[in-house]
Design a protein around this motif. Structure first.
Motif, short mmCIF file in Angstrom:
data_model
loop_
_atom_site.label_atom_id
_atom_site.label_comp_id
_atom_site.label_asym_id
_atom_site.label_seq_id
_atom_site.Cartn_x
_atom_site.Cartn_y
_atom_site.Cartn_z
N ARG A 119 8.54 15.60 -1.74
CA ARG A 119 8.93 16.90 -1.20
C ARG A 119 8.04 17.40 -0.07
NH1 ARG A 119 13.28 17.74 -1.03
NH2 ARG A 119 13.16 20.00 -1.11
N LEU A 120 6.78 16.97 -0.04
CA LEU A 120 5.84 17.52 0.93
C LEU A 120 5.76 16.63 2.17
CD1 LEU A 120 3.86 19.86 1.43
CD2 LEU A 120 2.05 18.38 0.50
N ILE A 121 6.70 16.84 3.11
CA ILE A 121 6.64 16.11 4.38
C ILE A 121 5.63 16.81 5.29
CG2 ILE A 121 8.99 15.24 4.21
CD1 ILE A 121 9.89 17.51 6.06
N ILE A 122 4.93 16.02 6.11
CA ILE A 122 3.84 16.58 6.91
C ILE A 122 4.26 16.79 8.36
CG2 ILE A 122 1.47 16.24 7.67
CD1 ILE A 122 1.83 16.71 4.63
N TRP A 123 4.00 18.01 8.84
CA TRP A 123 4.32 18.40 10.22
C TRP A 123 3.08 18.31 11.10
CZ3 TRP A 123 6.88 23.51 8.23
CH2 TRP A 123 8.20 23.26 7.84
N PRO A 124 3.26 18.07 12.40
CA PRO A 124 2.11 18.08 13.33
C PRO A 124 1.62 19.50 13.57
CG PRO A 124 4.16 17.71 14.52
CD PRO A 124 4.50 17.68 13.07
N ASN A 125 0.35 19.72 13.41
CA ASN A 125 -0.23 21.05 13.48
C ASN A 125 -0.03 21.71 14.85
OD1 ASN A 125 -2.01 23.30 12.85
ND2 ASN A 125 -3.60 22.24 13.99
N ASP A 126 -0.44 21.04 15.92
CA ASP A 126 -0.38 21.65 17.25
C ASP A 126 1.06 21.93 17.68
OD1 ASP A 126 -3.13 21.54 17.38
OD2 ASP A 126 -3.18 19.68 18.53
N TYR A 127 1.93 20.97 17.47
CA TYR A 127 3.34 21.11 17.86
C TYR A 127 4.00 22.26 17.10
CZ TYR A 127 8.29 19.75 18.40
OH TYR A 127 9.65 19.73 18.66
N ALA A 129 2.47 24.84 15.59
CA ALA A 129 1.86 26.12 15.96
C ALA A 129 2.37 26.63 17.30
CB ALA A 129 0.33 25.97 16.00
N ALA A 130 2.63 25.70 18.22
CA ALA A 130 3.09 26.09 19.56
C ALA A 130 4.56 26.51 19.57
CB ALA A 130 2.88 24.94 20.54
N ASN A 131 5.33 26.01 18.61
CA ASN A 131 6.78 26.24 18.65
C ASN A 131 7.35 26.95 17.43
OD1 ASN A 131 7.75 24.49 21.12
ND2 ASN A 131 6.26 23.22 20.03
N SER A 132 6.55 27.19 16.41
CA SER A 132 6.94 27.77 15.12
C SER A 132 7.59 26.70 14.25
CB SER A 132 7.87 28.97 15.28
OG SER A 132 9.23 28.57 15.38
N ARG A 133 7.59 26.93 12.97
CA ARG A 133 8.12 25.94 12.03
C ARG A 133 9.61 25.68 12.23
NH1 ARG A 133 11.07 28.35 8.11
NH2 ARG A 133 10.82 30.61 7.84
N GLN A 134 10.33 26.66 12.79
CA GLN A 134 11.77 26.49 12.99
C GLN A 134 12.12 25.38 13.95
OE1 GLN A 134 10.28 29.44 12.91
NE2 GLN A 134 11.39 30.80 11.49
N ILE A 135 11.15 24.93 14.76
CA ILE A 135 11.42 23.87 15.73
C ILE A 135 11.86 22.59 15.03
CG2 ILE A 135 9.06 22.95 15.77
CD1 ILE A 135 11.39 23.36 18.81
N HIS A 136 11.45 22.41 13.79
CA HIS A 136 11.78 21.18 13.07
C HIS A 136 13.25 21.12 12.64
CE1 HIS A 136 7.73 19.55 13.01
NE2 HIS A 136 7.32 20.80 12.83
N ALA A 137 13.94 22.25 12.74
CA ALA A 137 15.38 22.24 12.44
C ALA A 137 16.18 21.67 13.58
CB ALA A 137 15.84 23.66 12.13
N THR A 138 15.66 21.72 14.80
CA THR A 138 16.40 21.24 15.97
C THR A 138 15.69 20.13 16.73
OG1 THR A 138 15.41 23.02 17.30
CG2 THR A 138 17.57 23.45 16.31
N LYS A 139 14.35 20.13 16.69
CA LYS A 139 13.57 19.10 17.38
C LYS A 139 12.45 18.61 16.47
CE LYS A 139 14.50 20.99 22.00
NZ LYS A 139 13.90 21.55 23.26
N PRO A 140 12.82 17.95 15.38
CA PRO A 140 11.81 17.52 14.41
C PRO A 140 10.90 16.43 14.95
CG PRO A 140 13.95 16.58 13.88
CD PRO A 140 14.18 17.56 14.99
N VAL A 141 9.63 16.51 14.62
CA VAL A 141 8.63 15.52 15.01
C VAL A 141 7.83 15.14 13.77
CG1 VAL A 141 6.52 15.11 16.32
CG2 VAL A 141 8.46 16.24 17.40
N GLY A 142 7.81 13.86 13.44
CA GLY A 142 7.06 13.40 12.28
C GLY A 142 6.30 12.14 12.60
#
Length: 211
Positions: A119-127, A129-142
């Motif tokens: 369940r705990l997928i890891i997001w890039p901190n800088d990306y 923080a710069a774009n908000s967590r909602q960015i992963h709904a449209t431009k996910p980076v892992g």
């Protein structure tokens, strides 16, 4: 993508890595983004993280990414789906070094390893923080075996195979089905749909994703 929908689970498993890996055959846990983990006591786990891992945008993975991700998913103000069920027992995470993290739980949990492996997928901190967590709904980076290229939510998802993927307990992604093909497209269908409709179509390209 921290949701319990079938579509999100499929995409998350392709794009992101978790700290641990659950072998689908044996059910045993192994290190993934964490190369080892130790239970200090019933509510404390210390994890040694892998070095040399990069996110699809080129950002280097380290302890800051783990601490920031856990801070986001445990913050009730973010109102994530399944937040209490998945992350309600996590008290927080503390950085002990560039590649070492201490995870604290509110109470002992026999399913803690399952959480870290599923369940705990890891997001890039800088990306993030710069774009908000909602960015992963449209431009996910892992850091997972595939990088998102284009998407139409609920319709079509185009992913590129990451040749730079650092394989460990989880195997490297397979090569393209045909050496003469520039891409391969798969449809992922919902078992719960009476019509068997596709819940997403993914195009895997054999080229490496650009940083």
């Amino acid at each position: 993508l921290h949701t319990n929908s079938r579509e999100s689970q499929i995409l998350s498993s392709l794009i992101y890595d978790t700290l641990l890996y659950a072998d689908p055959q044996s059910g045993k846990f192994a290190g993934l983004l964490a190369k080892s983990w130790t239970s200090v006591d019933d509510t404390t786990v210390e994890l040694e993280l892998r070095e040399g891992v990069r996110f699809h945008n080129g950002e280097a993975f380290d302890a800051d990414d783990v601490v920031q991700t856990i801070a986001i998913v445990t913050n009730p103000e973010n109102k994530l789906r399944q937040q209490e069920a998945d992350f309600g027992n996590i008290r927080g995470a503390e950085k002990l070094g560039p590649f070492k993290v201490r995870l604290r739980l509110k109470k002992p949990d026999a399913m803690a390893e399952y959480l870290l492996a599923n369940r705990l997928i890891i997001w890039p901190n800088d990306y993030t923080a710069a774009n908000s967590r909602q960015i992963h709904a449209t431009k996910p980076v892992g850091t997972g075996p595939y990088a998102m290229r284009t998407l139409q939510p609920g319709r079509t998802y185009s992913l590129a195979r990451s040749d730079s993927y650092v394989a460990g307990a989880r195997p490297r992604p397979p090569s393209a089905p045909s050496t003469s093909a520039s891409s391969a497209t798969y449809r992922l269908r919902s078992r719960n749909s009476p019509s068997g409709r596709s819940i997403c179509r993914s195009t895997f390209r054999p080229s490496s994703p650009k940083a």
